[in-house]
Design a protein around this motif. Structure first.
Motif, PDB file in Angstrom:
ATOM      1  N   LYS A  59      59.720 -24.025  58.374  1.00 22.56           N
ATOM      2  CA  LYS A  59      59.056 -23.466  57.200  1.00 22.56           C
ATOM      3  C   LYS A  59      57.864 -22.598  57.608  1.00 22.56           C
ATOM      4  N   ALA A  60      57.132 -23.073  58.631  1.00 24.40           N
ATOM      5  CA  ALA A  60      55.991 -22.290  59.103  1.00 24.40           C
ATOM      6  C   ALA A  60      56.452 -20.958  59.689  1.00 24.40           C
ATOM      7  N   ASN A  61      57.589 -20.957  60.367  1.00 24.52           N
ATOM      8  CA  ASN A  61      58.128 -19.733  60.937  1.00 24.52           C
ATOM      9  C   ASN A  61      58.506 -18.727  59.862  1.00 24.52           C
ATOM     10  N   LYS A  62      58.848 -19.212  58.675  1.00 26.00           N
ATOM     11  CA  LYS A  62      59.194 -18.340  57.549  1.00 26.00           C
ATOM     12  C   LYS A  62      57.972 -17.969  56.714  1.00 26.00           C
ATOM     13  N   GLY A  63      56.801 -18.449  57.134  1.00 17.14           N
ATOM     14  CA  GLY A  63      55.581 -18.081  56.432  1.00 17.14           C
ATOM     15  C   GLY A  63      55.053 -19.142  55.487  1.00 17.14           C
ATOM     16  N   ASP A  64      55.715 -20.288  55.398  1.00 17.48           N
ATOM     17  CA  ASP A  64      55.257 -21.377  54.529  1.00 17.48           C
ATOM     18  C   ASP A  64      54.515 -22.403  55.397  1.00 17.48           C
ATOM     19  N   TYR A  65      53.190 -22.366  55.306  1.00 12.42           N
ATOM     20  CA  TYR A  65      52.374 -23.280  56.113  1.00 12.42           C
ATOM     21  C   TYR A  65      51.889 -24.480  55.296  1.00 12.42           C
ATOM     22  N   SER A  66      52.486 -24.695  54.133  1.00  9.22           N
ATOM     23  CA  SER A  66      52.025 -25.772  53.250  1.00  9.22           C
ATOM     24  C   SER A  66      52.640 -27.124  53.597  1.00  9.22           C
ATOM     25  N   THR A  67      53.721 -27.146  54.362  1.00 14.57           N
ATOM     26  CA  THR A  67      54.392 -28.409  54.691  1.00 14.57           C
ATOM     27  C   THR A  67      53.564 -29.193  55.710  1.00 14.57           C
ATOM     28  N   ARG A  68      53.527 -30.511  55.499  1.00  9.62           N
ATOM     29  CA  ARG A  68      52.822 -31.394  56.428  1.00  9.62           C
ATOM     30  C   ARG A  68      53.806 -32.399  57.024  1.00  9.62           C
ATOM     31  N   ILE A  69      53.568 -32.768  58.276  1.00  7.18           N
ATOM     32  CA  ILE A  69      54.467 -33.673  58.993  1.00  7.18           C
ATOM     33  C   ILE A  69      54.153 -35.111  58.607  1.00  7.18           C
ATOM     34  N   LYS A  70      55.217 -35.888  58.309  1.00  6.47           N
ATOM     35  CA  LYS A  70      55.055 -37.290  57.953  1.00  6.47           C
ATOM     36  C   LYS A  70      54.639 -38.090  59.187  1.00  6.47           C
ATOM     37  N   LEU A  71      53.578 -38.902  59.022  1.00  6.38           N
ATOM     38  CA  LEU A  71      53.069 -39.690  60.143  1.00  6.38           C
ATOM     39  C   LEU A  71      53.968 -40.895  60.365  1.00  6.38           C
ATOM     40  N   MET A  72      54.507 -41.030  61.586  1.00  9.96           N
ATOM     41  CA  MET A  72      55.376 -42.156  61.908  1.00  9.96           C
ATOM     42  C   MET A  72      55.408 -42.334  63.419  1.00  9.96           C
ATOM     43  N   GLY A  73      55.937 -43.471  63.844  1.00  6.56           N
ATOM     44  CA  GLY A  73      56.061 -43.736  65.268  1.00  6.56           C
ATOM     45  C   GLY A  73      54.856 -44.470  65.824  1.00  6.56           C
ATOM     46  N   ASP A  74      54.700 -44.395  67.142  1.00 10.53           N
ATOM     47  CA  ASP A  74      53.607 -45.115  67.794  1.00 10.53           C
ATOM     48  C   ASP A  74      52.307 -44.333  67.637  1.00 10.53           C
ATOM     49  N   ASN A  75      51.238 -44.880  68.227  1.00 14.66           N
ATOM     50  CA  ASN A  75      49.906 -44.277  68.068  1.00 14.66           C
ATOM     51  C   ASN A  75      49.839 -42.873  68.633  1.00 14.66           C
ATOM     52  N   GLU A  76      50.478 -42.651  69.791  1.00 13.88           N
ATOM     53  CA  GLU A  76      50.441 -41.328  70.405  1.00 13.88           C
ATOM     54  C   GLU A  76      51.173 -40.306  69.536  1.00 13.88           C
ATOM     55  N   SER A  77      52.300 -40.684  68.963  1.00 16.14           N
ATOM     56  CA  SER A  77      53.043 -39.781  68.077  1.00 16.14           C
ATOM     57  C   SER A  77      52.225 -39.462  66.838  1.00 16.14           C
ATOM     58  N   THR A  78      51.598 -40.462  66.245  1.00 13.83           N
ATOM     59  CA  THR A  78      50.786 -40.251  65.041  1.00 13.83           C
ATOM     60  C   THR A  78      49.640 -39.294  65.317  1.00 13.83           C
ATOM     61  N   GLU A  79      48.992 -39.448  66.458  1.00 17.07           N
ATOM     62  CA  GLU A  79      47.888 -38.571  66.827  1.00 17.07           C
ATOM     63  C   GLU A  79      48.367 -37.120  66.981  1.00 17.07           C
ATOM     64  N   ALA A  80      49.542 -36.941  67.599  1.00 15.91           N
ATOM     65  CA  ALA A  80      50.092 -35.593  67.773  1.00 15.91           C
ATOM     66  C   ALA A  80      50.426 -34.960  66.426  1.00 15.91           C
ATOM     67  N   PHE A  81      50.966 -35.773  65.488  1.00 13.57           N
ATOM     68  CA  PHE A  81      51.292 -35.258  64.154  1.00 13.57           C
ATOM     69  C   PHE A  81      50.034 -34.823  63.414  1.00 13.57           C
ATOM     70  N   LYS A  82      48.953 -35.555  63.567  1.00 12.27           N
ATOM     71  CA  LYS A  82      47.688 -35.186  62.920  1.00 12.27           C
ATOM     72  C   LYS A  82      47.195 -33.827  63.422  1.00 12.27           C
ATOM     73  N   TRP A  83      47.310 -33.623  64.733  1.00 10.59           N
ATOM     74  CA  TRP A  83      46.889 -32.330  65.302  1.00 10.59           C
ATOM     75  C   TRP A  83      47.736 -31.189  64.728  1.00 10.59           C
ATOM     76  N   LEU A  84      49.052 -31.417  64.651  1.00 12.05           N
ATOM     77  CA  LEU A  84      49.931 -30.383  64.106  1.00 12.05           C
ATOM     78  C   LEU A  84      49.609 -30.088  62.649  1.00 12.05           C
ATOM     79  N   ASN A  85      49.337 -31.131  61.873  1.00 17.86           N
ATOM     80  CA  ASN A  85      48.988 -30.932  60.464  1.00 17.86           C
ATOM     81  C   ASN A  85      47.681 -30.147  60.323  1.00 17.86           C
ATOM     82  N   THR A  86      46.710 -30.463  61.191  1.00 19.00           N
ATOM     83  CA  THR A  86      45.436 -29.734  61.161  1.00 19.00           C
ATOM     84  C   THR A  86      45.650 -28.259  61.503  1.00 19.00           C
ATOM     85  N   LEU A  87      46.512 -28.004  62.493  1.00 16.60           N
ATOM     86  CA  LEU A  87      46.816 -26.633  62.879  1.00 16.60           C
ATOM     87  C   LEU A  87      47.479 -25.873  61.730  1.00 16.60           C
ATOM     88  N   LEU A  88      48.412 -26.513  61.033  1.00 18.67           N
ATOM     89  CA  LEU A  88      49.086 -25.870  59.901  1.00 18.67           C
ATOM     90  C   LEU A  88      48.102 -25.567  58.773  1.00 18.67           C
TER      91      LEU A  88
END
Length: 603
Positions: free
Chosen positions: A216-245
């Motif tokens: 969606k971001a590649n098509k110009g829609d930056y409103s989507t956010r990644i659902k937080l799931m998995g272990d602590n390291e995965s959750t932390e990475a998802f937060k960074w991606l959401n902040t970047l979006l």
């Protein structure tokens, strides 16, 4: 889950493809092995039969060879074995048994080529291998073939042996081997999928969320956010991606809102606002560079050239005409034209004839049938008017080759206006400078070039010409006009003579007010100089100037000198023309004197 199944399916497909490749290699190798094995066996049988027949011949029991061949057939596990004689053996020893003849084309081919023939009949139920081997006459065998076959020579084919072997058992063995390999491969794939599924399941779900958000971001829609799931390291990475979006969404929105103010509509449409912003910034950068360059250009003509080059090279506009409209004179001057053709009749009375200029709008041939009456040819066209100031306007005329090209040209209108708008203040400055320079070089009373411009002309422009003539003209008894009728009357006479100049001299000729009632005319076409000056003299003499209740007419005197013929330099030519004028004034006035005539008279 879909992503997990897709990954497992890909792995399974790769393993299955690899297994099928192995099976194919095994099949080819096995088939080749069987053929080679049967071929070796056939050669052994052929050699054995050859030796046996030789032994039967030496023992004098050749009549029992059929029994020998039947035993050889059983020993070799062959479907059929037969021998046959060639014509030379038949001629010497007879035809032999009825079945000892050439049976088919394979036997004939072997006799002709003297080479072993190997043919596979790939029948579905009963595949066979047919091998035909020649017996070659040679003196180097034991016993010597040529000692018995006296009518043969070295290398002749004496006969041959044909054998047919069944490949049914080999095919069965091959199929069973393939099935075993395939079965083992399937079991391995199932085991691999099971183990891999267990290992990948926690990570595949995370990858799916990341993939969907980035798509969606590649098509110009930056409103989507990644659902937080998995272990602590995965959750932390998802937060960074959401902040970047979030930052990207905010930044792109701001860029798109603010930068779009600086440019007109683009020819491209963009789904991605970041890509759109990138191209807008590139446009602004190019516009900035263009403006910086034209600010350093000497004249408006160079700026016009740059505009034309941009329209043609960057916008890919073909068949372009570029006009400058003088608003006060109501005339239009052609600056550039790709193809010269009688297309638009709006060079004079432009305010009436040119629809784009008159309406200050964009005129296209598909607006309405014959929308512009000045366009005489039936073809597609697009005209854009762009005012520069109260004196000058520019008209861009595009003649596309078809309706599709017209549509593409319309998309370029925004770009054209952007560059005209960027060039506008610079053009205004150049035009103002030209006006000031021109006013400083023009005589205010007559509208002719003044003495100051003559100095510049003689130092620069005159160098372009290889031949020319210069005439000096003076109104006879002009002082009497001022004394009798006043300076206003004298000015009318001067202006009257100036108008005759403008109507009479050629386009390439240049007229100057040299001083007072004295004038200078520069004529590049020197051979017509005398006729031009005589025409001016005659017209001036016939001109009647009304002075209140009375009227008068005047005459003039002139002197002409030629470059190279009379003098090697421009200023010397002027001096010689002045000498000729002086001679005209002191020899009766109202005449034209050539400097060369004075030289000849002096000589």
């Amino acid at each position: 889950m879909r992503g997990n199944k897709k990954i497992l399916a890909i792995f399974a497909g790769i393993l299955l493809s690899f297994s099928l490749l192995i099976i194919a290699i095994v099949v080819v190798s096995f088939k080749s092995y069987v053929q080679k094995r049967e071929f070796v066996q056939a050669k052994i049988v052929a050699s054995m039969v050859e030796g046996g027949l030789t032994a039967h011949m030496n023992a004098g029991v050749m009549s029992q060879r059929q029994l020998f061949l039947e035993n050889a057939k059983k020993s070799a596990d062959a479907l059929d074995i037969w021998i046959f004689r060639t014509d030379k053996v038949v001629q010497e020893f007879g035809k032999g048994f009825p079945n000892e003849t050439v049976r088919d084309a394979i036997d004939k081919t072997m006799i002709k080529t003297k080479k072993i023939q190997e043919v596979i009949h790939d029948d579905l139920l009963n595949p066979t291998l047919r091998i035909t081997i020649p017996y070659i006459a040679t003196a180097h065998s034991h016993p010597d073939c040529l000692s018995c076959h006296t009518n043969a020579k070295e290398g002749d084919v004496l006969g041959g042996i044909s054998m047919v072997f069944s490949l049914q058992q080999a095919r069965y063995n091959s199929i069973m081997t393939i099935l075993r390999i395939f079965g083992i491969s399937i079991l391995f794939i199932i085991l691999f999928i099971f183990v891999t599924s267990k290992l990948l399941k926690p990570y595949v779900g995370s990858l799916i969320y990341i993939k969907e958000s980035l798509e969606k971001a590649n098509k110009g829609d930056y409103s989507t956010r990644i659902k937080l799931m998995g272990d602590n390291e995965s959750t932390e990475a998802f937060k960074w991606l959401n902040t970047l979006l979030e930052k990207l969404q905010e930044m792109v929105g701001s860029i798109d809102k603010n930068i779009a103010l600086f440019v007109s509509d683009r020819r491209q449409t963009f789904q991605d606002p970041l890509e759109k912003s990138k191209f807008i910034i590139e446009d602004i950068a190019m516009l900035y560079r263009f403006k910086k360059v034209i600010e350093q250009d000497i004249s408006k003509q160079i700026i016009y050239q740059r505009l034309v080059k941009f329209f043609k090279e960057h916008l890919k506009i073909e068949n372009l005409s570029f006009y400058e409209v003088d608003i006060k004179k109501d005339t239009r001057t052609l600056i550039y034209e790709d193809i010269t053709e009688d297309f638009c009749h709006a060079s004079i009375n432009t305010s009436v004839n040119c629809r784009a200029f008159r309406t200050n709008s964009i005129v296209a041939s598909d607006d309405f049938e014959s929308v512009c009456q000045a366009c005489k040819l039936k073809r597609d066209y697009l005209c854009i008017n762009y005012p520069i100031d109260e004196n000058i306007s520019l008209v861009i005329n595009i003649k596309p080759k078809d309706s599709d090209a017209l549509f593409q040209s319309k998309k370029a209108i925004g770009y054209i206006k952007n560059y005209l708008e960027s060039a506008r203040p610079v053009l205004q400055s150049k035009i103002l400078t030209e006006i000031l320079q021109k006013s400083n070089m023009i005589d205010g009373l007559t509208g002719l070039h003044n003495r100051k411009y003559l100095d510049i002309f003689m130092e620069t422009r005159v160098l372009e010409y290889k031949s020319y003539a210069i005439a000096m003209l003076d109104i006879d008894y002009f002082k009497k006009v001022n004394d009798s009728y006043g300076h206003d009357a004298g000015d009318r006479v001067l202006r009257g003579l100036s108008e005759i100049f403008k109507k009479t001299i050629k386009k390439e000729d240049v007229a100057f007010r040299f001083g007072g009632e004295e004038f200078l005319i520069f004529m590049p076409t020197s051979k017509d100089a005398y006729e031009t000056i005589k025409k001016i003299k005659d017209m001036f003499e016939k001109t009647i100037f009304e002075m209140g209740e009375t009227s008068l007419n005047k005459t003039l005197s002139a002197g002409i000198s030629y470059y190279k013929e009379d003098a090697p330099s421009a200023w010397q030519v002027i001096k010689n023309a002045d000498i000729a004028l002086y001679d005209a004034k002191h020899s009766g006035r109202n005449k034209i004197v050539l400097f060369k005539d004075i030289k000849e008279k002096d000589q």
